[in-house]
Write a protein that holds these residues in place. Structure first.
Motif, PDB file in Angstrom:
ATOM      1  N   LEU A 134       3.209   2.755  -8.089  1.00 43.57           N
ATOM      2  CA  LEU A 134       4.568   3.121  -7.708  1.00 43.57           C
ATOM      3  C   LEU A 134       4.953   2.348  -6.457  1.00 43.57           C
ATOM      4  O   LEU A 134       4.134   2.172  -5.551  1.00 43.57           O
ATOM      5  CB  LEU A 134       4.685   4.624  -7.421  1.00 43.57           C
ATOM      6  CG  LEU A 134       4.488   5.615  -8.573  1.00 43.57           C
ATOM      7  CD1 LEU A 134       4.636   7.040  -8.048  1.00 43.57           C
ATOM      8  CD2 LEU A 134       5.482   5.369  -9.693  1.00 43.57           C
TER       9      LEU A 134
ATOM     10  N   GLN B 225       2.919  16.488  -7.242  1.00 47.52           N
ATOM     11  CA  GLN B 225       2.988  15.827  -5.938  1.00 47.52           C
ATOM     12  C   GLN B 225       1.739  14.998  -5.690  1.00 47.52           C
ATOM     13  O   GLN B 225       1.819  13.849  -5.215  1.00 47.52           O
ATOM     14  CB  GLN B 225       3.173  16.868  -4.835  1.00 47.52           C
ATOM     15  CG  GLN B 225       3.208  16.273  -3.442  1.00 47.52           C
ATOM     16  CD  GLN B 225       3.752  17.237  -2.412  1.00 47.52           C
ATOM     17  OE1 GLN B 225       4.961  17.328  -2.210  1.00 47.52           O
ATOM     18  NE2 GLN B 225       2.872  17.988  -1.763  1.00 47.52           N
TER      19      GLN B 225
ATOM     20  N   GLU C 190      10.048   4.159  -5.608  1.00 43.46           N
ATOM     21  CA  GLU C 190       9.668   5.090  -6.673  1.00 43.46           C
ATOM     22  C   GLU C 190       8.964   6.321  -6.113  1.00 43.46           C
ATOM     23  O   GLU C 190       9.138   7.434  -6.634  1.00 43.46           O
ATOM     24  CB  GLU C 190       8.772   4.368  -7.682  1.00 43.46           C
ATOM     25  CG  GLU C 190       9.515   3.315  -8.496  1.00 43.46           C
ATOM     26  CD  GLU C 190       8.588   2.413  -9.285  1.00 43.46           C
ATOM     27  OE1 GLU C 190       8.989   1.942 -10.364  1.00 43.46           O
ATOM     28  OE2 GLU C 190       7.442   2.170  -8.815  1.00 43.46           O
TER      29      GLU C 190
ATOM     30  N   VAL D  33       1.803  11.789  -7.741  1.00 44.36           N
ATOM     31  CA  VAL D  33       2.710  10.779  -7.183  1.00 44.36           C
ATOM     32  C   VAL D  33       2.031  10.030  -6.038  1.00 44.36           C
ATOM     33  O   VAL D  33       2.105   8.796  -5.952  1.00 44.36           O
ATOM     34  CB  VAL D  33       4.019  11.439  -6.708  1.00 44.36           C
ATOM     35  CG1 VAL D  33       4.846  10.468  -5.877  1.00 44.36           C
ATOM     36  CG2 VAL D  33       4.827  11.933  -7.900  1.00 44.36           C
TER      37      VAL D  33
ATOM     38  N   GLU E 152      10.395  10.071  -6.788  1.00 39.14           N
ATOM     39  CA  GLU E 152       9.599  11.140  -7.386  1.00 39.14           C
ATOM     40  C   GLU E 152       9.477  12.346  -6.458  1.00 39.14           C
ATOM     41  O   GLU E 152       9.561  13.494  -6.911  1.00 39.14           O
ATOM     42  CB  GLU E 152       8.207  10.610  -7.749  1.00 39.14           C
ATOM     43  CG  GLU E 152       8.203   9.568  -8.858  1.00 39.14           C
ATOM     44  CD  GLU E 152       8.870  10.067 -10.128  1.00 39.14           C
ATOM     45  OE1 GLU E 152       8.652  11.244 -10.493  1.00 39.14           O
ATOM     46  OE2 GLU E 152       9.614   9.286 -10.750  1.00 39.14           O
TER      47      GLU E 152
ATOM     48  N   ARG F   5      12.666  14.194  -6.576  1.00 40.69           N
ATOM     49  CA  ARG F   5      12.760  15.001  -7.805  1.00 40.69           C
ATOM     50  C   ARG F   5      12.019  16.323  -7.625  1.00 40.69           C
ATOM     51  O   ARG F   5      12.519  17.386  -8.018  1.00 40.69           O
ATOM     52  CB  ARG F   5      12.168  14.230  -8.990  1.00 40.69           C
ATOM     53  CG  ARG F   5      13.055  13.136  -9.555  1.00 40.69           C
ATOM     54  CD  ARG F   5      12.548  12.714 -10.925  1.00 40.69           C
ATOM     55  NE  ARG F   5      13.386  11.660 -11.500  1.00 40.69           N
ATOM     56  CZ  ARG F   5      13.032  10.393 -11.619  1.00 40.69           C
ATOM     57  NH1 ARG F   5      11.839  10.015 -11.188  1.00 40.69           N
ATOM     58  NH2 ARG F   5      13.838   9.508 -12.152  1.00 40.69           N
TER      59      ARG F   5
ATOM     60  N   PRO G 109      18.122   7.224 -11.183  1.00 41.22           N
ATOM     61  CA  PRO G 109      17.604   8.439 -10.551  1.00 41.22           C
ATOM     62  C   PRO G 109      18.705   9.414 -10.145  1.00 41.22           C
ATOM     63  O   PRO G 109      18.509  10.628 -10.183  1.00 41.22           O
ATOM     64  CB  PRO G 109      16.875   7.904  -9.312  1.00 41.22           C
ATOM     65  CG  PRO G 109      16.499   6.512  -9.674  1.00 41.22           C
ATOM     66  CD  PRO G 109      17.641   6.018 -10.514  1.00 41.22           C
TER      67      PRO G 109
END
Length: 440
Positions: A138, A126, A142, A129, A146, A149, A73
């Motif tokens: 997830l 969003q 994770e 996720v 995310e 990110r 990541p």
């Protein structure tokens, strides 16, 4: 594409210093509220700092985990930033290479439309996720990766938005509505936060390993952590938004925050006060108070606080509700707090009261796992974030051991968060009513 709203107002409340503050989204939380720091202010006599949260009946999943550097990541973040910088430079160079005003104007509008489209795409990303985390697809790590990110891309898009605004200002006989630009800035704010930013730093190796709390509902997320002797927290609740309605005034937005955070409002720094920045569908109210900083976002449609960021130095955090266990000459005290709240653990000798430096572990009853937190240090103190369910703190020192099992306290919820529509604006008390407004 759903049109972004076009109204923006800056409202100042006894706040000449904050009039100059203009952070690029939540990235500038602490810097934006310059002036007197919490350490320079007299502490409030009230221990309550209210916070936006997820109601128990709406909570889907919660985890508290320690995150470390992660090369994969980390490289992704670096790549995202590089791509964002390249795209921004390419956009600027393409526009600057055109001399014709009409063509240049069309390019600026086209690039701005692209940024707006990406902001809408980030909304879907969003939510996706959160949905995947709730479904167990997830892990907590994770989820943080995310969201970090998304935070990274949102900040890059904000940089491009600023560049486009400056290019528009430099173009003769052309302008972009300031409300449109400000609305886009507020929208990008939705995807950034101090916890996400810190998570990116931890994963990239720029910050020490940190224990993060993550709590989710079907469409909301609460993140918190203790980092650099500071408690940081961010909350987003999309269920508290109503994008089909608008019309909220900045005064009502300010009143909404004052009503929901009465202790914060009462203890705000008089030399900094509070300010509100509006952009049609939402308003950001920033307050520097005697125990930290609050960033509260009020939705124009629902008239509720739907997003919050808090930054609080640990020295300003109250001790909370203590629970104590004494055994083998060890006195272990846990100053209980709400789920995800700043949790202080204190270890002393039971006879002398002297602090003890020893290893501390924490286990959550729900999953039977035990995690090493660290050492209490010379002052006998270690800070972390509270789990959402019953947990046990264990300390072992030589042949001596003490275990304390306890549970989090209730969340100090917002004082009011109603959807009722008020046709009459609240009038602030005389000491708060000297308001001035100007176009941003």
């Amino acid at each position: 594409m759903k049109a972004l709203p076009i109204f923006v107002v800056v409202l100042l409340v006894a706040s000449p210093v904050l009039a100059a503050a203009n952070p690029g989204g939540v990235a500038g939380e602490a810097a934006a509220l310059s002036g007197a720091t919490p350490a320079q202010l007299e502490p409030s006599s009230n221990d309550t700092i209210r916070t936006l949260d997820i109601e128990d009946e709406s909570l889907v999943r919660s985890r508290v985990e320690t995150e470390y550097v992660d090369l994969g990541p980390s490289l992704d973040f670096a790549s995202l930033r590089a791509v964002g910088q390249i795209q921004t430079r390419a956009s600027v160079e393409r526009i600057e290479s055109v001399d014709d005003v009409s063509s240049r104007s069309q390019l600026i509008l086209g690039e701005l439309n692209t940024v707006e489209q990406r902001a809408i795409a980030l909304q879907s990303a969003q939510q996706s996720v959160i949905t995947q985390f709730n479904a167990g697809e997830l892990s907590a790590r994770e989820l943080l990766v995310e969201l970090a990110r998304i935070d990274t891309e949102a900040r890059d898009l904000e940089t491009r938005r600023v560049a486009l605004r400056e290019l528009a200002q430099e173009t003769p006989d052309f302008s972009v509505d300031s409300g449109r630009l400000a609305a886009l800035e507020r929208e990008l704010d939705t995807f950034t936060g101090p916890v996400r930013s810190h998570a990116a730093d931890v994963i990239s190796g720029k910050a020490e390993p940190t224990r993060f709390s993550a709590r989710t509902s079907q469409s909301g997320v609460v993140l918190s952590a203790v980092a650099d002797d500071t408690y940081i927290r961010e909350v987003y609740r999309s269920d508290l938004r109503d994008r089909d309605r608008s019309g909220l005034s900045p005064t009502v937005a300010l009143d909404t925050v004052a009503e929901n955070y009465p202790e914060v409002w009462a203890s705000r720094a008089t030399q900094n006060g509070a300010d509100v920045v509006g952009a049609g569908n939402s308003y950001l109210v920033r307050i520097n108070h005697d125990r930290g900083q609050l960033y509260a976002y009020v939705d124009s449609g629902s008239r509720q606080v739907f997003k919050e960021s808090q930054i609080r130095p640990l020295e300003s955090v109250s001790n909370g509700t203590p629970a104590t266990e004494v055994k083998d000459g060890l006195e272990l005290t846990v100053y209980r707090t709400y789920p995800g709240g700043p949790l202080r653990i204190q270890l002393n000798e039971s006879a002398s009261g002297d602090p003890i430096d020893a290893n501390v572990t924490i286990g959550v009853e729900a999953n039977q796992e035990s995690t090493f937190l660290g050492r209490t240090g010379p002052d006998g103190t270690i800070w972390t974030v509270s789990p959402s369910s019953t947990y046990s703190i264990t300390v072992i020192r030589g042949n001596a051991a003490v275990v304390l099992t306890t549970a989090p306290t209730a969340v100090p919820a917002l004082a009011t968060n109603t959807t009722e529509t008020n046709t009459t604006e609240t009038v602030l008390p005389p000491t708060q009513s000297a308001l001035s407004a100007s176009a941003a």
